[in-house]
Each structure stands twice: as C-alpha cells, then as structure tokens.
Scaffold this motif. Structure first.
Motif, short mmCIF file in Angstrom:
data_model
loop_
_atom_site.label_atom_id
_atom_site.label_comp_id
_atom_site.label_asym_id
_atom_site.label_seq_id
_atom_site.Cartn_x
_atom_site.Cartn_y
_atom_site.Cartn_z
N UNK A 88 0.86 -1.13 -0.01
CA UNK A 88 -0.01 0.04 0.04
C UNK A 88 0.86 1.16 -0.08
N UNK A 89 0.61 2.08 -0.93
CA UNK A 89 1.55 3.37 -1.13
C UNK A 89 0.85 4.60 -1.19
N UNK A 90 1.41 5.52 -0.24
CA UNK A 90 1.04 6.94 -0.02
C UNK A 90 2.02 7.76 -0.46
N UNK A 148 -5.92 5.37 9.37
CA UNK A 148 -5.62 4.24 8.48
C UNK A 148 -4.42 3.36 9.32
N UNK A 149 -3.80 4.00 10.04
CA UNK A 149 -2.57 3.31 10.82
C UNK A 149 -2.99 2.61 11.85
N UNK A 200 -3.03 4.59 -1.28
CA UNK A 200 -3.69 5.51 -0.30
C UNK A 200 -3.92 6.84 -0.51
N UNK A 201 -5.03 7.40 -0.50
CA UNK A 201 -5.40 9.04 -0.58
C UNK A 201 -5.71 9.49 0.68
N UNK A 250 -7.67 2.59 -5.38
CA UNK A 250 -7.62 3.65 -4.33
C UNK A 250 -8.35 3.43 -2.99
N UNK A 251 -7.53 3.52 -1.97
CA UNK A 251 -8.30 3.67 -0.79
C UNK A 251 -8.36 4.91 -0.24
#
Length: 455
Positions: free
Chosen positions: A270-272, A285-286, A354-355, A381-382
């Motif tokens: 998962x990438x932001x 989210x964390x 991640x948005x 997208x989350x």
C-alpha cells in the motif's frame, strides 16, 4: 492562435503538486497551436522542492521568464547575522567567571536571539506578508510582465492561484493594459482549509483585497463546482463569468514505467505519495492496520505500508507512537522526500494507493491533484476523505473504498474487505473517468481564452 501570458508561481522544476496544472496546460495549449508565455519564480537550486530533472516537463519552444523572490524578512535577518559575525570576530576579554557559568550565559543569550529571530519571522508570516511571502515577487514581476505583453503581442492574461500575490499582479496588468484577465483558483484564497491559521482580522482584510482584485477579472475558474459556488457567493459579481475546470490526468503518463520484480510475490504493498501536514494526517489508517494486525495477524502479515514524501514533525511523532503501539516497525516504511520519478515508480509497484484528503470547514470542494495522478496510474485507491467533490469522483469512478478520515472502525472494516478480496484495476469505471483527461480540460480553458481574445 491565442497568445497567453501565463503567470504561475509554481512551475517546473519546482516539485510541488501545484506546478502540474500550469505545466500540463501549457503543454496542451502549445500542442493545440496556441502560444503560451510563462512568467514564474526564479528557483534557487537550494530550494527544498527544487528538482533539476523536472526541467524536462517544460516543452521545447516555450518561453519561460523567471523573477527572483526577494523576501522582505531576509534583509533584517541578514543584517542580524552580519552583526553577530562582526561581534564574533572581535577579540574576547578573559572570562571573569567560571567556565560553567559562562557557558550557561552564552546558552541563555543564544536562546534569546533565536527567540527574537523566530518572533520576527512569525511577525512577517502572520501580519506583514499579506497575502503570502510572494509579495515582492509579484511587485518585481510587473515591469517584466508589461514588457512581455508588448514583446509577444499577448491576447489574454492568465494567473494561477496560489500564490495569491499573483492576483494583485493580474489586477494591475488588467488596469494598465485592458487585456482580458482569467483567474484560475487551484486553491481557495479566502476560506481555504490550509489557511485556517490566519487571524480573523487578517482574514477580513484579505477578503477585502480578494474582492477588490478579482472583481475586475473577466473570467473566474476553479477546480470544483463547490469552490466555484463559494467564490461566486464571496465576490457577488452577477456579470462575471464563472467556470469549473477540474484538474485532470494524461492516460499515457505512466506507460513508460514497468512494475519492479517482487522478491516476495505474497507482499501486498500500500503506497501513499505526498506530504502529510496540517489537516492531512491519516491516523485512522494506521489504527486500522494495527488493529487488524492484532485481531487477524494472518491477514496483515504480508502487508507493507509505504509513505513517500515529507511528514510534518508533529504527525511523524504520532506515527512513531502508533507504530510502537501496534508493533508495525517492519510493515510501515517512511521513505521521506524522493524524486518525482521515484514516487511514480512506487505507485506503479503498489497493489493499492492510499489517498488522504485535507479536512476542514471548506473541504467539500477539495479535489487533490494527487487523485488524478493516481487515476492515471490505474491502481485501486483507498481514500480517507470527507470532501464531497473528491468522493463523487471516487464513487462514480469505482476506484475503491471511501472512508471518513477519523473513522477508525470504518477504516478497519474496509481494509479487511480489501485484503480478503483485492480490487483489480479493471474494476474502475473508465467511461466515467475519461471526462477528466487533461487534454480536454486544457481545451476547455483554451476555448475561454479564444472567446475573450475575439471579443
């Protein structure tokens, strides 16, 4: 063909999301046969967001003129520093007190100086640099802009906001030349969620300035219907034109990048990408990842969460606490600031993006430029978002789950659903998303220019 003077404080090689709208519009306008001429900031290579490789985003043949931003606060700070250097150069008398006392005194004096300098900077930021710290830049741009208007036979003046000091420049050019003037709000001036720190007294003064300047614009453009409605109500100019032209994406912008080979094919990345600051935090989210790791460890043990970009110190400190609380040290990776190409490659390598959208009283009309970059990448997208304008695109585009930024329980449920049943990129609604292709958005803006030039 329309000759356009583009006034854009954020422009390549500055690595900010704000540069992309102006840079890509210029590219598409040139491709359509128009003649954009750019007036922007002279970026020093020591600028934190300077990235030399982004010079490649400026199309061949585009004339770019740059003016330095001589910040007013620097003049006195430089004087203070020079006085301190002069004082340090003088021979010092022998100390009459113990070394420990002398050291303590020096530390106290240094602390006082630092407090004075910080107080001085705060004074400028809050009360003297109005509306922002580009005041001197806008003033110094005026003679250059007038010369460019003559030299390139300019038909239309276009100012991209922020910086909001560019608004006064556009107003002055309109007054002195009579040329059509288009104001393009990437962000709101009055009422923006990232300007909530401004004192109400200053805010009232800035609202006065905004109305004074922008009421002389021929066309006002914003990036969402909610922002258009807000500005229209604020300015209250019945005869003024208002248009919504959202940001967009270029479908081909990620085509040259191939996914990196995975050392562990079971990993779910998962990438932001982007900054975390002020009202953009992502704590829920964390919490969700942490709670799932405790409740269903088999579901999350192959999940890695990557952050690419600067994180404000206070947010970073809270992340430290959450990572320690849920023992996520091996799964949450903070890469810090990286190049634009590295960020794009990270998106290509992601299984999900991640948005995190800004929260605040006027966040309804927020549509992050990052959303369109994510759409171009064609990955699920989350989203942590309460922004009506953003949520509409995410839901209609079938891009992935949308959860309120503070809804830990909702985040946990949605993340568990995704990990049990990962979305495929092909599940998005491409027929809906095509309306946001940047070429069409640039054409809509160019049509406004053509109408104004032919009046």
């Amino acid at each position: 063909m329309v000759n356009i003077l583009v006034i854009a404080g954020e422009y390549p090689p500055l690595k900010t999301i704000g540069r992309i709208r102006s840079a890509k519009f210029v590219q598409h306008w040139q491709n359509a046969g128009h003649n954009p001429v750019v007036l922007t900031l002279h970026y020093d290579k020591t600028e934190p967001h300077y990235e030399d490789s982004l010079q490649d985003e400026i199309p061949a043949g585009i004339k770019v003129y740059r003016v330095k931003n001589a910040k007013r606060e620097d003049s006195l700070l430089n004087l203070i520093k020079s006085l301190r250097r002069s004082k340090a150069a003088k021979p010092k008398p022998e100390p009459s007190h113990s070394t420990n006392s002398n050291t303590a005194a020096k530390s106290a004096n240094l602390s006082l100086k630092d407090r004075l300098i910080n107080g001085y900077k705060s004074l400028f930021r809050h009360w003297l640099d109005i509306p922002d710290d580009f005041v001197v830049w806008a003033k110094d741009c005026l003679p250059q802009a007038l010369e460019l208007i003559k030299q390139h036979n300019i038909d239309v003046i276009y100012t991209s906001l922020p910086p909001f000091s560019a608004c006064k420049l556009g107003y002055q050019l309109k007054q002195q030349t009579g040329l059509p003037w288009v104001v393009d709000y990437r962000d709101l001036w009055t009422g923006d969620v990232l300007r909530e720190w401004i004192h109400p007294l200053r805010s009232r003064f800035e609202t006065h300035l905004e109305r004074k300047y922008v009421r002389h614009a021929d066309v006002v453009v914003t990036v969402s219907q909610q922002k258009t409605d807000f500005v229209k109500a604020l300015l209250n100019q019945p005869n003024q034109q208002y248009h919504t032209i959202t940001n967009g994406y270029d479908p081909e912008s990620f085509n040259y990048l191939a996914p990196s080979a995975k050392t562990n094919t079971a990993l779910f990345n998962i990438v932001y990408c982007g900054r975390l600051f002020k009202n953009r935090k992502g704590y829920a989210f964390l919490h969700a990842l942490g709670q799932l790791s405790m409740q269903q460890p088999q579901l999350t043990q192959q999940v890695n969460l990557h952050f690419y970009g600067d994180i404000a110190p206070e947010i970073n400190a809270e992340y430290d606490k959450l990572i320690a609380q849920y023992q996520l040290q091996q799964q949450v990776i903070r890469h810090g600031d990286v190049s634009f190409e590295q960020a794009k490659q990270a998106q290509v390598d992601a299984d999900m993006l991640l948005l995190i959208v800004d929260t605040g009283a006027t966040s309804d009309g927020v549509i992050p430029g990052k959303l369109f970059e994510y759409i171009a990448c064609n990955k699920p997208i989350f989203a942590l978002s309460d922004a009506t304008a953003t949520n509409e695109i995410l839901i209609q585009g079938k891009l992935g789950p949308v959860v309120s930024p503070d809804d830990i329980a909702g985040c946990t449920t949605a993340l568990a659903d995704i990990l049990n049943n990962p979305l495929a990129p092909t599940s998005s609604n491409q027929s809906y998303l095509q309306q946001f292709e940047r070429k069409a958005k640039a054409a809509a803006m160019a049509e406004l220019f053509r109408q104004l030039a032919n009046k």
